[in-house]
Design an enzyme around this catalytic site. Structure first.
Site, short mmCIF file in Angstrom:
data_model
loop_
_atom_site.label_atom_id
_atom_site.label_comp_id
_atom_site.label_asym_id
_atom_site.label_seq_id
_atom_site.Cartn_x
_atom_site.Cartn_y
_atom_site.Cartn_z
N ASP A 110 12.68 58.46 61.97
CA ASP A 110 13.46 57.31 62.85
C ASP A 110 13.74 57.84 64.00
OD1 ASP A 110 10.93 56.29 62.19
OD2 ASP A 110 12.51 53.92 61.07
N THR A 170 13.24 45.36 63.99
CA THR A 170 13.14 45.54 61.92
C THR A 170 14.34 46.74 61.29
OG1 THR A 170 11.90 47.52 62.35
CG2 THR A 170 10.32 46.01 61.88
#
EC number: 2.7.1.23
Length: 267
Positions: free
Chosen positions: A50, A162
């Site tokens: 990510d 998140t």
């Protein structure tokens, strides 16, 4: 329209180089074009986790006129990476068979001291760079909301909800709801300072202004984080944030929604 692909990676290892070379060969074997100029690409693919994906979006200018895709190097795919490096054929086959779906992720737009402008896809955070607290006044649409004293604040997008935001007990927000979430980092609440004590979510019609108090070097060198990047600015007086006017178009596979990923990563 023919697909022109730009590959992005910042980890330079022999294994990654070999995988990237293999991926590029498969890409051209299927008739796709490669380019070294991201401005000419209509598909930008990051290789890594990510963090690599966020870096690829930032370094290619948060483009809205192309598709982004993330290829993970580990079994943990993350929130932005729908593909694994060992699924190279599946990636291209999905494109050939038009099984790619596109999700639109909202961003946050901001300025520091009314000059340094930026976008974030994941989160913006501001913290003290020394062992002391920050004092900040928060304004929503120019109306004073609260005076905060503590370690700092994190302002996240729905997809960024998140990450750091979740670790400080913020809520997870569906990315179909363009918004930004404001979460406290170790606030001090006493007779002098009083904050909401919980995260709150602002719509695209709201603007957030953070004014950092100038007391005893309080605003000398705050740490500012934008996604996976750190921004070093001396004497930060004011930060302005709002839901961005840009959306990032990200490729995903069917049956792998945002909530599928949340379940896979946390439950």
């Amino acid at each position: 329209m023919a697909k022109t692909i730009f590959y992005f990676s910042y980890r330079k290892t022999e294994e990654l180089h070999a995988k990237a070379k293999e991926l590029k060969k498969i890409t051209t074997d299927y008739g796709y074009e490669l380019t070294d100029d991201y401005q000419k690409a209509n598909v930008i693919i990051s290789i890594g986790g990510d963090g690599a994906f966020l870096k690829s979006v930032r370094e290619t200018g948060f483009r809205q006129d192309c598709l982004y895709a993330g290829i993970a190097l580990t079994e943990q795919l993350g929130q932005y990476c729908d593909f694994h490096i060992n699924q190279l054929d599946e990636i291209i086959k999905a494109a050939i068979e038009d099984r790619w779906l596109v999700r639109r992720y909202p961003t946050i737009y901001g300025t520091v001291n009314n000059t340094k402008a930026f976008y974030v896809l994941n989160e913006f955070n501001i913290r003290s760079s020394i062992i002391r607290t920050l004092t900040m006044d928060l304004y929503i649409n120019d109306s004073h909301f609260e005076t905060f004293r503590g370690d700092g604040m994190v302002i996240s997008t729905p997809t960024g909800s998140t990450a750091y935001n979740k670790s400080v007990n913020g809520s997870i927000v569906d990315p179909l709801l363009p918004s930004m979430q404001v979460s406290e980092l170790a606030s001090i609440n006493n007779n002098k300072f009083r904050t909401l004590g919980s995260s709150f979510i602002l719509s695209p019609k709201r603007k957030l202004r953070i004014e950092i108090a100038s007391e005893e070097g309080n605003n000398e060198f705050p740490m500012i984080g934008m996604d996976s990047e750190a921004l070093s600015i001396q004497h930060v007086h004011e930060v302005n944030l709002e839901v961005g006017d840009r959306f990032i178009n990200i490729i995903k596979l069917p049956k792998n929604s945002f909530w599928d990923k949340v379940k896979r990563n946390f439950l």
